[in-house]
Motif scaffolding. Structure first.
Motif, PDB file in Angstrom:
ATOM      1  N   ASN A  53       0.819  -1.228   0.000  1.00 16.15           N
ATOM      2  CA  ASN A  53       0.000   0.000   0.000  1.00 16.15           C
ATOM      3  C   ASN A  53       0.844   1.266   0.000  1.00 16.15           C
ATOM      4  N   LEU A  55       3.398   2.350   1.684  1.00 15.14           N
ATOM      5  CA  LEU A  55       4.054   2.946   2.849  1.00 15.14           C
ATOM      6  C   LEU A  55       5.572   2.891   2.674  1.00 15.14           C
ATOM      7  N   ARG A  81      -4.530   2.935  -1.561  1.00 16.82           N
ATOM      8  CA  ARG A  81      -4.649   2.900  -0.101  1.00 16.82           C
ATOM      9  C   ARG A  81      -6.101   2.880   0.340  1.00 16.82           C
ATOM     10  N   PHE A  88      -1.919  -2.217  11.980  1.00 14.05           N
ATOM     11  CA  PHE A  88      -0.519  -2.149  12.418  1.00 14.05           C
ATOM     12  C   PHE A  88      -0.310  -2.901  13.729  1.00 14.05           C
ATOM     13  N   ASN A  92      -1.924   2.316  16.200  1.00 13.26           N
ATOM     14  CA  ASN A  92      -1.884   3.635  15.557  1.00 13.26           C
ATOM     15  C   ASN A  92      -3.251   4.289  15.436  1.00 13.26           C
ATOM     16  N   PHE A  94      -5.938   7.242  16.328  1.00 18.15           N
ATOM     17  CA  PHE A  94      -5.708   8.675  16.529  1.00 18.15           C
ATOM     18  C   PHE A  94      -6.150   9.043  17.943  1.00 18.15           C
ATOM     19  N   HIS A  96      -6.466  11.717  19.639  1.00 14.56           N
ATOM     20  CA  HIS A  96      -7.252  12.918  19.933  1.00 14.56           C
ATOM     21  C   HIS A  96      -8.688  12.773  19.465  1.00 14.56           C
TER      22      HIS A  96
ATOM     23  N   ARG B 262       5.623   8.311  14.143  1.00 12.22           N
ATOM     24  CA  ARG B 262       5.514   7.995  12.723  1.00 12.22           C
ATOM     25  C   ARG B 262       4.262   7.174  12.418  1.00 12.22           C
ATOM     26  N   GLY B 263       3.860   6.355  13.391  1.00 12.69           N
ATOM     27  CA  GLY B 263       2.680   5.517  13.190  1.00 12.69           C
ATOM     28  C   GLY B 263       1.428   6.324  12.878  1.00 12.69           C
ATOM     29  N   GLN B 264       1.346   7.548  13.408  1.00 14.85           N
ATOM     30  CA  GLN B 264       0.181   8.389  13.127  1.00 14.85           C
ATOM     31  C   GLN B 264       0.136   8.780  11.654  1.00 14.85           C
ATOM     32  N   GLU B 266       1.565   7.092   9.262  1.00 14.75           N
ATOM     33  CA  GLU B 266       1.342   5.884   8.462  1.00 14.75           C
ATOM     34  C   GLU B 266      -0.112   5.463   8.497  1.00 14.75           C
ATOM     35  N   ALA B 267      -0.738   5.576   9.691  1.00 16.43           N
ATOM     36  CA  ALA B 267      -2.143   5.192   9.784  1.00 16.43           C
ATOM     37  C   ALA B 267      -2.987   6.097   8.889  1.00 16.43           C
ATOM     38  N   ALA B 268      -2.684   7.405   8.895  1.00 19.54           N
ATOM     39  CA  ALA B 268      -3.442   8.331   8.047  1.00 19.54           C
ATOM     40  C   ALA B 268      -3.195   8.017   6.568  1.00 19.54           C
ATOM     41  N   ASP B 269      -1.932   7.740   6.232  1.00 19.84           N
ATOM     42  CA  ASP B 269      -1.611   7.373   4.855  1.00 19.84           C
ATOM     43  C   ASP B 269      -2.374   6.115   4.438  1.00 19.84           C
ATOM     44  N   ALA B 270      -2.350   5.118   5.325  1.00 21.65           N
ATOM     45  CA  ALA B 270      -2.947   3.826   4.981  1.00 21.65           C
ATOM     46  C   ALA B 270      -4.449   3.953   4.757  1.00 21.65           C
ATOM     47  N   LEU B 271      -5.074   4.985   5.349  1.00 19.84           N
ATOM     48  CA  LEU B 271      -6.508   5.177   5.143  1.00 19.84           C
ATOM     49  C   LEU B 271      -6.790   5.939   3.854  1.00 19.84           C
ATOM     50  N   LEU B 281      -6.170  17.102   9.964  1.00 17.12           N
ATOM     51  CA  LEU B 281      -7.085  16.327  10.802  1.00 17.12           C
ATOM     52  C   LEU B 281      -6.363  15.457  11.817  1.00 17.12           C
ATOM     53  N   VAL B 282      -5.168  15.033  11.488  1.00 20.75           N
ATOM     54  CA  VAL B 282      -4.491  14.073  12.371  1.00 20.75           C
ATOM     55  C   VAL B 282      -3.266  14.689  13.045  1.00 20.75           C
ATOM     56  N   GLN B 286      -2.793  17.305  17.121  1.00 23.26           N
ATOM     57  CA  GLN B 286      -1.970  16.732  18.186  1.00 23.26           C
ATOM     58  C   GLN B 286      -0.714  17.563  18.422  1.00 23.26           C
TER      59      GLN B 286
END
Lengths: 247, 372
Positions: A53, A55, A81, A88, A92, A94, A96, B262-264, B266-271, B281-282, B286
């Motif tokens: 995907n 990354l 994606r 993960f 991961n 969010f 907030h 970095r995981g934040q 990557e998670a946003a990218d993966a979505l 937004l992400v 923060q």
């Protein structure tokens, strides 16, 4: 249904500096197929699914996902994606945003789904991962197992055609592993295309169509679980299995 | 203290009973050890020497009102001449703005302070702040310039005093802050040209004192412009201050960005979130949250730095104080004048500092509520 593979890797290579992470990998994943990837650490398992995907970028070879070739064009990467969910090792989520907001974020912004519909979908998915009562909480208030189930639901909220799991249970306390695996088994039964990097060999036995064994950046063996566990073909696979099943 | 108190105090760890509490506090905080006790006594002695004379001067012997400076001169050295501040406060606060129109900068001050206060309320942290700020700043502009029926036009060379300080700060931060976010993002960007430009700008601006930027803006900039193009002095100073604040704030924001795992990303990218969706937004919600204490710190510094515009001939609060001392009848009351200016600065800075502390506590509580 065409015979077109959902995910296709051909001669994919990747280096990190001097380290050759992947050496000309070939892999095809058919729609609906479930693949478990295992191997010693540093064998390139995570790198491989992260390349699927975008990354990580591959250095050479071709990656085709759902008919779209993964190139440097950001739009294509984003399109892929959106179709491929990723879970993960470290969740991961969010921190907030509430659980519900974590689930609706991408459908609202990427899919342009109306809010009401996105929230209904999110609640339906939370039912499926069996934590609808946590919708209003923040990720930090949940246990690791609950967080990982939310992460799975978040990926599913994009209605992906395939799901990638990067060691989804490795960061969990032992008593929480089952609740996450149960959700994944359920998902597999429903016919989702899945590529799962894991050392949970029980999961591999029940769910996998094929087990892919990697070592030193290469796919050493790829076989249905009975074959792989019953009669591994290579010394490397035998050694690996004896190490993780030996105790 | 009554005798029965002591056994309670000596029973270490037990709850203090009634009158024991103050004594126990004294012992724990002021007389815990010999050096501690000596320091306490030394401090008390200094206070006893310094405080009464100051109170005499500032309050008891002070002259609060006087028709002219003669009464003050008579009392020179004995008491403070607050009559000077009373006489000059309009000029100090509003500079050379037409006297009968002083209500306009006064209202503008209230609006600006109100905008800041509203922005400080967490429940107002949403998109509505944007039109609120736009409307508030527009109202301030109309009030100050006028030129509409009922409000005679006042050119901005006559703006001065507190309102100028507030204006420079508010417009400075309101524009510098978004710019700083862009600079911080640019500095972390993977695109070499953008990254280079941002790094170059930040390091260049941070590498020179604000005074030199102000001089450049007021003296050198007009030399480079074509003859007929003139940018007014206030605007030039404002631009220099914006650039200065942006460079410093950018580094604060970058610090916040670096704290996001970095995981934040990557998670946003993966979505499938786009760069701007991911950022707005992400990442930023923060990152800015973590940056609040150093941001407020920079804000406070910037508020005080606006006083440097005095060197290029703009009349901010400190300049009007200085100018008010030049009137022959009132020369020599600099202590009173500068104390007054210091008090005004202190009120604003202390309010910001207290707000930042309360916000930190509130966010810490909210964070604790988000954990188990």
């Amino acid at each position: 249904m065409s015979a077109r593979p959902m995910i296709e890797l051909r001669k994919v290579s990747k280096r990190f500096g001097d380290f050759q992470a992947l050496k000309a990998i070939d892999l095809e994943v058919a729609p609906g197929e479930k693949i478990v990837v295992c191997g010693p650490s540093g064998s390139g398992k995570s790198t491989m699914i992260r390349i699927v995907n975008g990354l990580e970028r591959h250095d050479s070879g071709t990656v085709v996902v759902d008919g779209i070739e993964l190139r440097d064009d950001l739009r294509e990467i984003e399109a892929i994606r959106a179709e491929v969910g990723m879970v993960f090792q470290s969740f991961n989520l969010f921190p907030h945003l509430t659980v519900l907001q974590n689930l609706t974020l991408a459908p609202l912004w990427v899919r342009k789904m109306p809010r009401r519909q996105a929230e209904a979908l999110a609640m339906e998915l939370l039912e499926r991962v069996k934590i609808p009562e946590q919708a209003g909480k923040y990720p930090g208030q949940l246990s690791g197992g609950q967080q990982q189930r939310v992460a799975i639901a978040r990926a599913l909220a994009m209605r992906p055609k395939a799901m990638l799991f990067d060691e989804p249970t490795s960061a969990l306390d032992p008593e929480m592993i089952k609740e996450v695996l149960d959700v994944m088994v359920e998902l597999a039964r429903e016919g989702m295309t899945m590529v799962v990097v894991t050392h949970e060999m029980g999961f591999a036995r029940t769910v996998a169509d094929r087990v892919v064994f990697m070592d030193q950046g290469e796919i050493v063996e790829a076989a249905p679980p009975q074959e792989f566990f019953g009669a591994p073909q290579t010394d490397r696979a035998r050694l690996f299995l004896s190490q993780i099943l030996g105790h | 203290m009554s005798a029965p108190v002591h056994p309670v105090v000596n029973a270490a760890g037990s709850a203090p009973a009634g009158g024991a509490a103050p004594l126990r506090w004294l012992r724990a905080n002021l007389f815990a050890s010999w050096p501690n006790a000596l320091l306490t006594l030394a401090a008390l002695w200094l206070l006893w020497r310094a405080l009464p004379p100051f109170v005499d001067w500032a309050f008891l012997d002070a002259i609060w009102t006087a028709p002219d400076s003669k009464a003050c001169r008579a009392a020179a050295g004995e008491g403070a001449c607050w009559a000077f501040v009373a006489e000059k406060h309009r000029f100090i606060l509003f500079g050379t703005y037409p006297y009968e129109e002083h209500w306009r900068p006064a209202v503008a001050c209230v609006i600006l302070v109100g905008l800041w206060a509203a922005s400080g309320l967490r429940r107002l942290w949403n998109w509505r702040l944007v039109p609120l700020w736009a409307a508030g700043l527009a109202a301030v502009g109309v009030l100050m310039w006028g030129g509409v029926p009922g409000l005679p036009y006042v050119e901005n060379e006559r703006w001065g005093g507190l309102i100028l300080t507030l204006l420079l700060t508010t417009f400075g931060l309101a524009i510098a802050f978004p710019l700083a976010i862009l600079l911080a993002l640019g500095r972390r960007s993977g695109m070499p040209v953008i990254q280079g430009l941002c790094v170059g700008f930040i390091e260049l601006v941070r590498g020179v004192p604000l005074i030199s930027l102000l001089f450049m803006a007021s003296v050198m900039l007009p030399l480079f412009l074509p003859e007929r193009v003139t940018i007014d002095k206030l605007l030039r100073a404002q631009i220099a201050m914006i650039l200065f604040a942006a460079a410093y704030l950018a580094e604060v924001v970058r610090g916040g960005l670096q704290a996001i795992p970095r995981g934040q990303y990557e998670a946003a990218d993966a979505l499938g979130l786009s760069f701007w969706e991911k950022t707005l937004l992400v990442v930023l919600p923060q990152a800015l949250r973590i940056s609040i204490p150093p941001l407020v710190n920079t804000f406070i510094g910037f508020f005080k730095d606006t006083s440097l515009v005095l060197i290029i001939g703009l009349f901010d609060l400190l300049s009007t104080v200085k100018v008010s001392l030049t009137e022959p009848a009132w020369t020599g009351f600099g202590v009173e004048a500068y104390l007054f200016a210091a008090l005004v600065y202190f009120v604003f800075c202390f309010a910001m500092s207290r707000y930042s502390q309360s916000l930190e506590r509130e966010l810490a509580r909210a964070d604790a509520g988000r954990r188990r």
